[in-house]
Design an enzyme around this catalytic site. Sequence first.
Site, PDB file in Angstrom:
ATOM      1  CB  CYS A  63     -40.615  59.865  32.097  1.00 31.75           C
ATOM      2  SG  CYS A  63     -39.014  60.597  32.671  1.00 31.75           S
ATOM      3  NE  ARG A  79     -44.784  55.734  33.402  1.00 29.84           N
ATOM      4  CZ  ARG A  79     -44.632  54.664  33.123  1.00 29.84           C
ATOM      5  NH1 ARG A  79     -45.682  53.681  33.536  1.00 29.84           N
ATOM      6  NH2 ARG A  79     -43.489  53.941  32.569  1.00 29.84           N
ATOM      7  CD1 TRP A 102     -39.152  61.078  40.022  1.00 26.19           C
ATOM      8  CD2 TRP A 102     -37.555  59.805  39.035  1.00 26.19           C
ATOM      9  NE1 TRP A 102     -38.636  60.870  40.717  1.00 26.19           N
ATOM     10  CE2 TRP A 102     -37.643  59.929  40.413  1.00 26.19           C
ATOM     11  CE3 TRP A 102     -36.649  59.221  38.328  1.00 26.19           C
ATOM     12  CZ2 TRP A 102     -36.271  59.176  41.126  1.00 26.19           C
ATOM     13  CZ3 TRP A 102     -35.505  58.571  38.995  1.00 26.19           C
ATOM     14  CH2 TRP A 102     -35.493  58.798  40.401  1.00 26.19           C
ATOM     15  CG  ASN A 140     -40.490  55.666  30.638  1.00 23.81           C
ATOM     16  OD1 ASN A 140     -41.268  54.839  30.856  1.00 23.81           O
ATOM     17  ND2 ASN A 140     -39.735  55.956  31.730  1.00 23.81           N
ATOM     18  N   GLY A 141     -37.081  56.257  30.244  1.00 30.10           N
ATOM     19  CA  GLY A 141     -35.932  55.252  30.397  1.00 30.10           C
ATOM     20  C   GLY A 141     -34.562  55.881  30.575  1.00 30.10           C
ATOM     21  CD  GLU A 160     -45.415  50.435  54.065  1.00 30.68           C
ATOM     22  OE1 GLU A 160     -44.258  50.162  53.688  1.00 30.68           O
ATOM     23  OE2 GLU A 160     -46.250  50.905  53.399  1.00 30.68           O
ATOM     24  CE  LYS A 216     -46.462  54.455  52.658  1.00 33.05           C
ATOM     25  NZ  LYS A 216     -46.140  53.259  52.104  1.00 33.05           N
ATOM     26  CD  GLU A 256     -43.821  56.324  50.717  1.00 37.71           C
ATOM     27  OE1 GLU A 256     -43.393  56.561  49.544  1.00 37.71           O
ATOM     28  OE2 GLU A 256     -44.376  55.862  51.281  1.00 37.71           O
ATOM     29  CG  HIS A 287     -28.320  44.297  69.648  1.00 38.85           C
ATOM     30  ND1 HIS A 287     -27.187  43.941  70.555  1.00 38.85           N
ATOM     31  CD2 HIS A 287     -29.456  43.684  69.878  1.00 38.85           C
ATOM     32  CE1 HIS A 287     -28.035  42.817  70.893  1.00 38.85           C
ATOM     33  NE2 HIS A 287     -29.258  42.486  70.554  1.00 38.85           N
ATOM     34  CE  LYS A 294     -49.001  54.264  43.490  1.00 37.95           C
ATOM     35  NZ  LYS A 294     -48.960  54.130  45.113  1.00 37.95           N
TER      36      LYS A 294
END
Length: 610
Positions: free
Chosen positions: A2, A27, A74, A100-101, A483, A487, A490, A506, A605
């Site tokens: 947030c 955020r 968020w 925020n938290g 990576e 990408k 997401e 395996h 982000k």
Amino acid sequence: MCGIIAFTGSLDVIPILLEGLRRLEYRGYDSAGIATVDEAGIHVRRRSGRIAALTSALDDEPLAGNCGISHTRWATHGPATERNAHPHVDEAGDFAVVHNGVIENYLQLRQQLEDDGIIFRSDTDTEVLPHLIARFWSGDLVAAVTRATEVVRGTYGLAVVSRHAPGTIVGARLGSPLVIGIGPHGHSIASDAGALANHAEKVVYLADRQVCRIDANGWSVSTRGAAAVDCATHDLRQLVDVGDADLGGFPHHMLKEIYEQPEALTNAMRGRLDDADATARFGGLNLDPRQLRGVERIIMTACGTSYHAGLVGEYLFEELARIPVEVEYASELRYRNPPVDRNTITLAITQSGETADTLAALRESKRMGHTTLAICNAVGSSIAREADGGVYLHAGTEVGVASTKAFTSQVCVLAMLAIYFGRTRHLSVSQGERLIAELRALPDAVHAALRCHEVVKQVAQRYSHVRNVLYLGRQFLYPVALEGALKLKEISYIHAEGYPAAEMKHGPIALVDEETPSVFLVPRGQVFDKVMSNMQEIKARRGPVIAIASPDDREVAKVADDVIPIPDVPEWLQPIVAAIPLQLLAYEISLLRGCDVDKPRNLAKSVTVE
Ligand code: F6R
């Protein structure tokens, strides 16, 4: 997570808050809301969804005034609905809070408040705060907020207004960042300095357990329940590049940031390559030569893409500096109890410098007596300020939620650090000279790698419908496979897995069928033949193969269904060049699937909750 932004002064508060919210949308973007306060009381507008929804709500029912608080969410506790959007107010409508938290003991507090007859109107942890502040109100907003923060457990960055004190805003911080903005027309409180860029000139960083009070004429900071604190002010222009948030003609921030990589790498290296001593140089590591030579082990810690950069760093440090490295997810490291010795350093890697787990892991390492370093992009961020020393990426603001230029810049900085440590140990002058020359050629190689974009577009057309993708590479390119998969996941919501190519047999090879493409990282290098064999194993099971390969590699072309060429670079720099087509592939597939490239669902982000 947030983002919060609050302003009080002589300007119309709504445009300031909306602009600040846009800058904080990285955020979280589940809902947004604003509360203004004047003699008549508190006026709230909230909407689920993006800030655009709040803007149109304000078009329909405008708000005005000079003092207000706002929030972009968020969701942690309670779904992303209007009822759960901040600001939250107490029953009488006297106090409004943005937060925020996470309030960890909110269930217990809520029960106590409900037992006393208070009716809650949301599912959030935050709502206990306005009710507590109302309970502790005895004529002083700082005192009431302070009392409320004493009974909550968890993390918070808060901004609070009251109808009893229009024009005053009180902020408080524990674990979630908060800054005060000082400007010619008023004062503000925000989750980060970037949100203040359009109206403040100076900023003050709040420390944990500090409470601040702002009004049109001034600001003050105190430590919870104690006397006023003298705080340093910082020049905002040195911290924030206002222009960076623009799209600059690109359709999306992610694409712009992919194309900025040659320049970002040049900036990461600027002034740091020392030809005279055939090494890299850093201004802010704060390690004396004895400490530097004494380092026997490095723990790298990070989350997500930054963690993948750390995995590349492990290969680089072991190869170039011969120092053992462990890479650990920050969310795991913070609760582990690894044996400490004096010669271990902890290196946190983070774009935002605000990731809660990375910050907590850094603090825990510090507490255990480790020297802590950080590789950070965001100047003045919490991690940059708390580490004993560090290196900035200088990559410019990264707006797209999917990290691109920060990843390649992090790997570049890790490569320079590995040379720096290596040159104090076993790397000779001539080896140092060769490595520095190879680094200098890197931005041009990345520029050339971007030319694969047209081929990537065609490949994306062929595979945008699939449900699963495998990404495979070995050695330096194994973390790049991870990576590439991240990408794609997401931003296109396709299930993707990264594996060391030889590990497939395996277990994961059972997933391979005609509908499951494998992206192979197979440029020429020491393990080329081995990766080719792994590729054959997939083809033998009818799995389509997309190969990221050296230019005109006929051997690869005979086996792979699609080939995306990248320029040849020395193996230790291949992770940077090979990341480019994977970023572009995820981008193009996301576009074809109609996804929101820059703001994928469920993400933010900067992850400032545990
Ligand atoms: C993925 C991504 C995230 C971040 C992670 C850590 O594209 O951006 O996985 O890498 O949240 O963030 P920072 O680097 O800011 O600590």
